[in-house]
Design a protein around this motif. Structure first.
Motif, short mmCIF file in Angstrom:
data_model
loop_
_atom_site.label_atom_id
_atom_site.label_comp_id
_atom_site.label_asym_id
_atom_site.label_seq_id
_atom_site.Cartn_x
_atom_site.Cartn_y
_atom_site.Cartn_z
N GLN A 23 1.03 -1.30 0.26
CA GLN A 23 0.01 -0.29 0.19
C GLN A 23 0.69 1.40 -0.27
O GLN A 23 0.34 2.32 -0.58
N LEU A 24 2.20 1.18 0.52
CA LEU A 24 3.34 2.42 0.85
C LEU A 24 3.31 2.63 -0.53
O LEU A 24 3.71 4.34 -1.42
N GLN A 30 4.06 10.10 1.03
CA GLN A 30 4.44 11.52 0.95
C GLN A 30 6.21 10.77 2.58
O GLN A 30 5.37 10.38 3.78
N LEU A 31 7.49 11.26 2.35
CA LEU A 31 8.38 10.92 3.10
C LEU A 31 8.17 12.38 3.92
O LEU A 31 8.72 13.72 3.36
N ASN A 71 -3.55 4.22 3.97
CA ASN A 71 -3.99 3.83 5.14
C ASN A 71 -2.99 3.72 6.04
O ASN A 71 -3.39 3.60 7.55
N GLU A 72 -2.02 3.86 5.51
CA GLU A 72 -1.23 2.88 6.14
C GLU A 72 -0.21 3.83 6.15
O GLU A 72 0.37 5.02 5.81
#
Length: 81
Positions: A23-24, A30-31, A71-72
């Motif tokens: 999922q990421l 965003q980092l 959501n992760e």
């Protein structure tokens, strides 16, 4: 963290970020990187599974990252030598 691989750690030139969590890695994640005082020192939208950022000009020390996608989220730390 079992959803992100940050290497090499410690490092002094290019920090590699490998996203293990599907999922990421499939969304535009965003980092956000902060220093030990909580100041945001870097932010970027990651695309894909493998990303690299130059930390050569950063001060030596401990940094914290957070990657948010869908959501992760994943958090961790790395050391700049």
């Amino acid at each position: 963290n079992n959803s992100v691989l940050i290497y090499p750690n410690p490092d002094n030139t290019i920090l590699n970020i490998h996203l293990l969590n599907s999922q990421l890695s499939t969304l535009h994640s965003q980092l956000i990187i902060t220093d030990v005082l909580g100041n945001e020192v870097y932010a970027e939208t990651l695309t894909g599974i493998d990303n690299g950022i130059s930390i050569a000009k950063w001060c030596e020390g401990v940094y914290f990252y957070e990657i948010i996608g869908g959501n992760e989220s994943a958090r961790g730390m790395f050391i700049k030598q």
